[in-house]
Design a protein around this motif. Structure first.
Motif: not given
Ligand code: C5P
Length: 297
Positions: A37-39, A41, A147-148, A164, A190-191, A194
């Motif tokens: 589900g993450y992207h 990057l 967190g990312s 991510r 953020t969610a 994305y």
């Molecule tokens: O990692 P973090 O908790 O900051 O991410 C918040 C939300 O942003 C994640 O749950 C996800 O939905 C999205 N996200 C994503 N791809 C990433 C970083 C965050 O889809 N590389």
């Protein structure tokens, strides 16, 4: 009740203070969506001198106190400081006997990494305060769970972020830039941004990597910067699209989104140029939008 004698003992208890700097993403390429589900990057992130301050003191009355210029910051377990602290206490197998004082200057939901940087400051600070002696690798591991963006702040440097966002390649980039941050009064989730990001073939692969070219002039570098999350952020918040349109191109300067927003920025070599540009922009944007001049660290 806290007595006077108790207070004086606590005042002299061991303490650690750390600054938690913000960041801007000069580039942000979305390379694809992952099965989790993450992207995926690739981003060039520079740390900036707008920062929060976190004081940690051993205390028989643990807690989190928040002050500073930013309103509405939670002072409970929702705050990443507290969540980070709980993770360290659990991993160390010791009670959370610490009183935290967080002075907030980085706005929340602004794409400047404030919460993530506070979390990293907590990990680094508790490692010192509790004399844990954990290696950076262990802190990176816990940071990635929080967190990312947290691992880049554990590194303490500007960096290229991959995966991510949690895979950090430190970039010892000494070129100094000034930035005008354009900070709207609304945050962006953020969610949510994305979730609106449409990954298309045109986004993946072959993206520019201006950090490899060693470009040092902001007028040359500015047009090379990009953020693939802009269309999604502008769809989530049409007022942000309007704000971008109002600022982008003034005096030939490119305006970009940082992270998933909501802040925008423009890049300059000299403080005077940044000041002059901010003055020119002021009359063209709503009065509740904050302009803040910062420099890269
Ligand atoms: O990692 P973090 O908790 O900051 O991410 C918040 C939300 O942003 C994640 O749950 C996800 O939905 C999205 N996200 C994503 N791809 C990433 C970083 C965050 O889809 N590389």
């Amino acid at each position: 009740m806290t007595t006077a004698s108790h207070l004086s003992v606590e005042e002299h208890a061991p303490s650690v203070q750390r600054f938690a700097p913000g960041k801007v993403n000069l580039t942000l390429a979305i390379l694809g969506k992952r099965p989790d589900g993450y992207h995926e990057l690739e981003s060039w992130a520079r740390q900036i001198d707008l920062r929060d301050r976190l004081t940690m003191r051993l205390s028989s009355e643990p807690g989190l106190q928040v002050s500073g210029l930013i309103e509405g910051v939670p002072d409970n377990e929702e705050n990443l400081v507290w969540r980070a602290a709980q993770r360290v206490a659990d991993a160390a197998g010791r009670p959370l006997d610490v009183e935290f004082h967080l002075e907030k200057y980085l706005p929340s939901g602004a794409g400047l990494g404030g919460g993530s940087s506070d979390a990293a400051a907590t990990l680094l600070g508790l490692n010192e305060l509790w004399g844990l002696g954990w290696p950076l690798e262990k802190l990176y591991e816990i940071a990635g769970l929080l967190g990312s963006d947290v691992p880049m702040f554990v590194s303490g440097h500007s960096a290229i972020l991959r995966g991510r966002g949690e895979r950090v390649e430190i970039l010892k980039d000494s070129s100094k830039f000034y930035l005008v941050l354009i900070i709207p009064s609304f945050p962006l989730s953020t969610a949510r941004v994305y979730a609106r990001c449409e990954v298309s073939a045109s986004l993946s692969g072959g993206r520019a990597r201006p950090w490899e070219d060693g470009v040092k002039e902001s007028r040359v570098l500015g047009p090379l910067l990009f953020n693939d999350l802009e269309p999604a952020a502008f769809t989530c918040e049409p007022m942000l699209a309007q704000l971008h349109a109002a600022c982008d191109g003034i005096d030939g300067r490119s305006v970009r989104l940082t992270g998933s927003g909501s802040s925008l920025f423009a890049l300059f070599d000299q403080l005077e140029e940044a000041n002059a540009w901010a003055r020119a922009v002021r009359s063209k944007i709503p009065s509740d939008v904050r302009l803040q001049i910062v420099s890269t660290l």
